[in-house]
Scaffold this active site. Structure first.
Site, PDB file in Angstrom:
ATOM      1  N   LYS A 124      -5.984   1.096   6.335  1.00 42.08           N
ATOM      2  CA  LYS A 124      -5.804   0.721   7.736  1.00 42.08           C
ATOM      3  C   LYS A 124      -6.958   1.239   8.609  1.00 42.08           C
ATOM      4  O   LYS A 124      -7.235   0.691   9.664  1.00 42.08           O
ATOM      5  CB  LYS A 124      -4.479   1.284   8.282  1.00 42.08           C
ATOM      6  CG  LYS A 124      -3.229   0.926   7.494  1.00 42.08           C
ATOM      7  CD  LYS A 124      -2.926  -0.557   7.495  1.00 42.08           C
ATOM      8  CE  LYS A 124      -1.486  -0.885   7.137  1.00 42.08           C
ATOM      9  NZ  LYS A 124      -1.103  -0.594   5.761  1.00 42.08           N
TER      10      LYS A 124
HETATM   11  C1  PLP Z   1      -0.281  -1.321   4.867  1.00 40.44           C
HETATM   12  C2  PLP Z   1      -0.458  -1.007   3.435  1.00 40.44           C
HETATM   13  C3  PLP Z   1      -0.327  -1.996   2.446  1.00 40.44           C
HETATM   14  C4  PLP Z   1       0.077  -3.409   2.764  1.00 40.44           C
HETATM   15  O1  PLP Z   1      -0.908  -4.109   3.485  1.00 40.44           O
HETATM   16  P1  PLP Z   1      -0.518  -5.405   4.329  1.00 40.44           P
HETATM   17  O2  PLP Z   1      -1.733  -5.778   5.066  1.00 40.44           O
HETATM   18  O3  PLP Z   1       0.607  -4.973   5.237  1.00 40.44           O
HETATM   19  O4  PLP Z   1      -0.061  -6.433   3.353  1.00 40.44           O
HETATM   20  C5  PLP Z   1      -0.573  -1.642   1.123  1.00 40.44           C
HETATM   21  N1  PLP Z   1      -0.886  -0.382   0.790  1.00 40.44           N
HETATM   22  C6  PLP Z   1      -1.012   0.596   1.708  1.00 40.44           C
HETATM   23  C7  PLP Z   1      -1.351   1.968   1.253  1.00 40.44           C
HETATM   24  C8  PLP Z   1      -0.811   0.321   3.056  1.00 40.44           C
HETATM   25  O5  PLP Z   1      -0.937   1.296   3.967  1.00 40.44           O
END
Ligand code: PLP
Length: 495
Positions: free
Chosen positions: A112
């Site tokens: 993120k």
């Molecule tokens: C948010 C997240 C995901 C999923 O990603 P999306 O964009 O919501 O599909 C997968 N792994 C981790 C560690 C995350 O923080």
């Protein structure tokens, strides 16, 4: 001509890039999208001379051409020149016969960070362009990682306040502590007695609550979102698909135009949708492999065309993927239906009212030409962390292990495969130690991390080392239907 963005649910709602970024969500509940991609592409023959930053610059210019080159360059430099602990930003590593794209070298050790390091800078530019006098209040629902990354991105920003809502007992110990210890004058963090879907749907209702909006306007406050529903959060994620391809070219692992598969651990469908956009812009992607955990609603959808949320919400070892309402699927539906906002509206209304919807067979067929879906149970995830470590020495976090397990099960080595690694194993140290069969029941959180480091030789991310010593600053827990009240009580009146 400058791009405009429209709502997935209404083609008459059109806004500029800066408006789309500031609003986050369209007022009709839809998501902002570029109406179509047909005249846009990224010249991949130029990839090899590029850097991560250069690719980012080019991608942002394609989408956000309302911003000048200089404005974009400034955002890119602020986001990526200093804040990542690896010089490549998102390095690719060969693990066994496939590749792992490490997206977790940012300030909070999850993918993120890639988008949330730059979103605040886009917002600042957008505030300038729109000459907004009001204060922005960012509301964020998190399944664990968005929260901390957004808090870090927006902390101490004078024009923007941020509130984060996470599921109580629905995130890992490290994730919770990261949020609870957040400093900054403009931040609030609150747990809800509910899951991620509860938080996300409450916030969507709040965004559509005209009475509340009025009340906020009187206090000179305007709402926005840092979730991947915000187009300013999504577009930065396209960059690393191109950069991964560039790295493989540089390392002579592939030839120009050679198709590759990406395997994406998926929750809210933001990460994998960015891959779909990369493919539309001309990156030679054969398949996007959508990997789910025990909450495998997307696997079922991509196999049957029926999206059925009438099922139990399960807690797994990959909590950031514990999601049943995958918001960004709406953007995909918009695109594969031929930009048909009436169709999307129909599907989304059906989902809201009846808990499910299904798509036409042509749409399903179009989806299946690109997307391959699978899921891994928690047991398989543990086994995968164990086996991959035994065989290669590489330590997967549980989310990345979901993807790895799905890839192995598909057992299709006819092209190069890149697994997106979305978090550092240290964020989920307990599950990882359990998978590696390392005794840890009596250890403190720090001792657990130290044990993992000692056994595997993978260093603890610097920011996580001191985490458990920081003071806890946020401990509110509220009922899941009390989010609106909480927001109203926190707002101190336009200052
Ligand atoms: C948010 C997240 C995901 C999923 O990603 P999306 O964009 O919501 O599909 C997968 N792994 C981790 C560690 C995350 O923080």
């Amino acid at each position: 001509m400058t791009n405009y963005f429209q709502s997935t649910r209404n083609q008459n709602i059109k806004v500029s890039a800066s408006q789309a970024i500031l609003q986050g969500l369209s007022q009709d509940g839809g998501l902002f999208v570029l109406p179509d991609f047909t005249n846009r592409s990224y010249p991949i023959e130029q990839l090899q001379e590029a850097s991560y930053q250069k690719i980012a610059q080019n991608i942002f210019q394609l989408f956000f051409d309302e911003f000048s080159r200089e404005e974009i360059a400034e955002c890119v430099s602020k986001a990526y020149d200093q804040k990542f602990s690896h010089p490549a930003i998102t390095p690719i590593v060969k693990v066994g016969p496939s590749y792992v794209l490490e997206l977790f070298h940012g300030p909070t050790s999850a993918f993120k960070d890639v988008a949330l390091s730059i979103l605040p800078h886009f917002m600042a530019q957008a505030l300038n362009k729109q000459q907004v006098e009001e204060k922005i209040l960012i509301l964020t629902a998190t399944s664990g990682d968005t929260g901390k990354a957004a808090l870090e991105g927006f902390r101490d920003n004078e024009a923007i306040d941020i509130m984060v809502f996470y599921p109580n007992e629905g995130v890992s110990t490290i994730q919770e502590r990261q949020m609870q210890t957040q400093r900054g004058d403009n931040v609030s963090v609150c747990a809800i007695e509910g899951n991620f879907d509860d938080a996300q749907s409450s916030l969507k209702e709040i965004f559509n609550d005209q009475v509340l909006q009025q009340e906020l306007h009187q206090k000179q406050i305007q709402l926005s979102s840092a979730n991947s529903v915000n187009i300013g959060r999504l577009v930065p994620q396209i960059v690393y698909y191109f950069d991964a391809y560039r790295q493989l070219l540089d390392q002579n692992e592939i030839e120009l135009n050679e198709p590759v598969d990406f395997v994406v651990p998926t929750g809210n469908f933001g990460n994998i949708l960015a891959g779909y956009y990369a493919k539309k812009l001309g990156l030679p992607i054969r398949n996007l492999i959508c990997a789910s955990n025990d909450n495998h609603i997307l696997t079922d959808f991509l196999q049957t065309g029926i999206y059925d949320a009438r099922r139990e919400f399960l807690k797994t070892s990959s909590p950031s993927m514990d999601i049943l309402i995958s918001s960004n699927l709406e953007r995909l539906l918009f695109d594969v239906s031929g930009q048909d906002s009436v169709y999307v509206n129909k599907c989304m209304t059906k989902l809201k009212e009846d808990g499910y919807f299904s798509v036409d067979s042509e749409i399903l067929k179009a989806l299946q030409e690109i997307f391959v879906a699978g899921f891994a149970s928690d047991e398989r995830v543990g086994q995968t962390i164990h086996d991959v470590y035994e065989e290669t020495g590489y330590v997967l976090d549980p989310h990345t292990a979901v993807a790895h397990a799905v890839m192995e099960e598909l057992d299709d080595c006819t092209c190069k495969r890149i697994v997106l690694a979305t978090a550092s194993p240290y964020k989920f140290v307990e599950s990882v130690l359990a998978a590696l069969e390392l005794e840890h029941a009596t250890l403190s959180e720090y001792e657990k991390m130290a044990l993992l480091e000692k056994m595997t030789g993978v260093s603890i991310p610097q920011r996580l080392q001191s985490l458990m010593d920081l003071p806890v600053l946020h401990q509110d827990v509220i009922a899941k239907d009390a989010i609106k009240m909480y927001i109203q009580s926190q707002i101190k009146g336009g200052n």
